[in-house]
Enzyme design. Sequence first.
Site, mmCIF file in Angstrom:
data_model
loop_
_atom_site.group_PDB
_atom_site.id
_atom_site.type_symbol
_atom_site.label_atom_id
_atom_site.label_comp_id
_atom_site.label_asym_id
_atom_site.label_seq_id
_atom_site.Cartn_x
_atom_site.Cartn_y
_atom_site.Cartn_z
ATOM 1 C CG ASP A 152 -1.557 -0.617 1.206
ATOM 2 O OD1 ASP A 152 -2.117 -1.972 0.294
ATOM 3 O OD2 ASP A 152 -2.798 -1.393 2.209
ATOM 4 N NE ARG A 203 -4.165 -1.660 -4.418
ATOM 5 C CZ ARG A 203 -3.926 -1.697 -3.075
ATOM 6 N NH1 ARG A 203 -2.993 -0.956 -2.418
ATOM 7 N NH2 ARG A 203 -3.608 -3.353 -2.753
HETATM 8 P P1 FAD Z 1 -14.950 8.203 -4.633
HETATM 9 O O1 FAD Z 1 -13.963 9.529 -6.348
HETATM 10 O O2 FAD Z 1 -14.351 8.763 -3.946
HETATM 11 O O3 FAD Z 1 -16.033 8.334 -5.436
HETATM 12 C C1 FAD Z 1 -16.441 8.379 -6.708
HETATM 13 C C2 FAD Z 1 -17.807 7.386 -6.515
HETATM 14 O O4 FAD Z 1 -17.609 6.109 -6.716
HETATM 15 C C3 FAD Z 1 -18.568 8.096 -6.136
HETATM 16 O O5 FAD Z 1 -19.513 9.057 -6.646
HETATM 17 C C4 FAD Z 1 -19.573 6.883 -6.005
HETATM 18 O O6 FAD Z 1 -20.142 6.765 -7.737
HETATM 19 C C5 FAD Z 1 -18.623 5.705 -6.152
HETATM 20 N N1 FAD Z 1 -18.662 5.041 -4.853
HETATM 21 C C6 FAD Z 1 -17.366 5.867 -3.765
HETATM 22 N N2 FAD Z 1 -17.560 5.291 -2.773
HETATM 23 C C7 FAD Z 1 -18.498 5.051 -2.858
HETATM 24 C C8 FAD Z 1 -19.142 3.757 -1.833
HETATM 25 N N3 FAD Z 1 -18.286 3.661 -0.195
HETATM 26 N N4 FAD Z 1 -20.540 3.783 -2.368
HETATM 27 C C9 FAD Z 1 -20.631 3.829 -2.810
HETATM 28 N N5 FAD Z 1 -20.580 4.179 -3.970
HETATM 29 C C10 FAD Z 1 -19.132 4.424 -4.139
HETATM 30 N N6 FAD Z 1 -5.618 5.257 -0.874
HETATM 31 C C11 FAD Z 1 -4.091 5.376 -0.297
HETATM 32 O O7 FAD Z 1 -4.001 6.445 -0.590
HETATM 33 N N7 FAD Z 1 -3.112 3.971 -0.787
HETATM 34 C C12 FAD Z 1 -3.844 2.645 0.043
HETATM 35 O O8 FAD Z 1 -3.079 1.708 -0.597
HETATM 36 C C13 FAD Z 1 -4.748 2.948 -0.874
HETATM 37 N N8 FAD Z 1 -5.551 1.196 -0.992
HETATM 38 C C14 FAD Z 1 -6.843 0.781 -2.264
HETATM 39 C C15 FAD Z 1 -6.489 -0.068 -2.326
HETATM 40 C C16 FAD Z 1 -8.453 -0.289 -2.654
HETATM 41 C C17 FAD Z 1 -8.473 -1.561 -3.214
HETATM 42 C C18 FAD Z 1 -8.971 1.268 -3.113
HETATM 43 C C19 FAD Z 1 -10.867 0.725 -3.415
HETATM 44 C C20 FAD Z 1 -8.777 1.665 -2.320
HETATM 45 C C21 FAD Z 1 -7.701 1.943 -1.487
HETATM 46 N N9 FAD Z 1 -6.942 2.914 -1.712
HETATM 47 C C22 FAD Z 1 -5.669 4.197 -0.948
HETATM 48 C C23 FAD Z 1 -7.855 4.507 -1.563
HETATM 49 C C24 FAD Z 1 -7.899 5.189 -2.167
HETATM 50 O O9 FAD Z 1 -7.369 6.293 -2.523
HETATM 51 C C25 FAD Z 1 -9.516 6.286 -2.216
HETATM 52 O O10 FAD Z 1 -9.249 7.593 -1.538
HETATM 53 C C26 FAD Z 1 -10.889 5.709 -2.286
HETATM 54 O O11 FAD Z 1 -11.354 4.967 -3.513
HETATM 55 C C27 FAD Z 1 -11.957 6.086 -2.774
HETATM 56 O O12 FAD Z 1 -12.205 6.781 -4.328
HETATM 57 P P2 FAD Z 1 -12.709 6.342 -5.360
HETATM 58 O O13 FAD Z 1 -11.676 5.901 -6.410
HETATM 59 O O14 FAD Z 1 -13.053 4.901 -4.658
HETATM 60 O O15 FAD Z 1 -14.071 6.896 -5.168
#
Ligand code: FAD
Length: 281
Positions: A110, A161
């Site tokens: 991560d 990722r």
């Molecule tokens: P967002 O911009 O939060 O949302 C965009 C759209 O996605 C929303 O409008 C909605 O349609 C949909 N959505 C998002 N969340 C939800 C919800 N809870 N319920 C329903 N719909 C939703 N971050 C790091 O800094 N370091 C890491 O190592 C890291 N590892 C990760 C590993 C994985 C597998 C994932 C999924 C995320 C990880 N993250 C990590 C977190 C990442 O940086 C984001 O903060 C997080 O994924 C939110 O961004 P998003 O792209 O999902 O969408």
Amino acid sequence: MIPPIANNFVAGETPETAITHVEELNRQGVGAILNLLGEHYHERAGADEDADAYVALVEELAERDLDACVSVKPSQIGLDVSDEVFEENLARIVDCASGADGRDCFVWIDMEDHETTDVTLDAYERHAVETDGDVGLCVQANLKRTPDDLERLAPLPGKVRLVKGAYDEPKSIAHTKKARVDEAYRDCLGYMFEHFEGGVAVGSHDPAMIDLASDLHEEFGTDYEVQMLMGVREDAQVELAASGVEVNQYVPYGAKWFQYFYRRVRERKENALFALRAVLG
Ligand code: FAD
């Protein structure tokens, strides 16, 4: 014991409960990325203990025929103690996961806040080369440096990722407006599909980014997988998997579940409503 609401986001407190969740996920066509909850140890003992737990987990996964890998946080395995402790513990986990006794378990790293980016990239590069690609690294589209980092990562074996970025970073080094982060994510994803031969991991719940990945796959033919968190858009995870896309769910577990659960509930209204509905029955 974890209350039922938190159980939607965390797969119990023990490796056994997490593995039971993985078995159920695998039955639905979804793979798992197991993460033992914990971060920011300032004493070596805590970091060593969690690294031991990962080694035991990797050995346990090797005993079973599961579609599962692990993801570790640098500060969980010693980065706040010293670079050397982090590197020693990461090497222990990666050595155990890749190769010894025929074990073959993929290890994701991560990405934490921007002060850890260089040391994390260096460690990834070393292990990606040494294991010929049995490790993966998370990179954050919100950081302005990421396009340069992607150029460095493109020729390496291993997987990357792409996420939007979960840390509040200073404006001088990061995009802070959501629209700008989304634009950076699209640009980085485009670059990765064009230049990453080993495949791309789309770490996002965003339907727009997942559609874009599908279009880019059509255009460049590059393999990809979608990674989402446990408890978030789980129906979409299963639907995507049924449509033939590789989907892996990030599955946190462990005794330190409260802080993680609280973060999930705070960050999105949907999760808060979901939690509230569960309380009200
Ligand atoms: P967002 O911009 O939060 O949302 C965009 C759209 O996605 C929303 O409008 C909605 O349609 C949909 N959505 C998002 N969340 C939800 C919800 N809870 N319920 C329903 N719909 C939703 N971050 C790091 O800094 N370091 C890491 O190592 C890291 N590892 C990760 C590993 C994985 C597998 C994932 C999924 C995320 C990880 N993250 C990590 C977190 C990442 O940086 C984001 O903060 C997080 O994924 C939110 O961004 P998003 O792209 O999902 O969408």
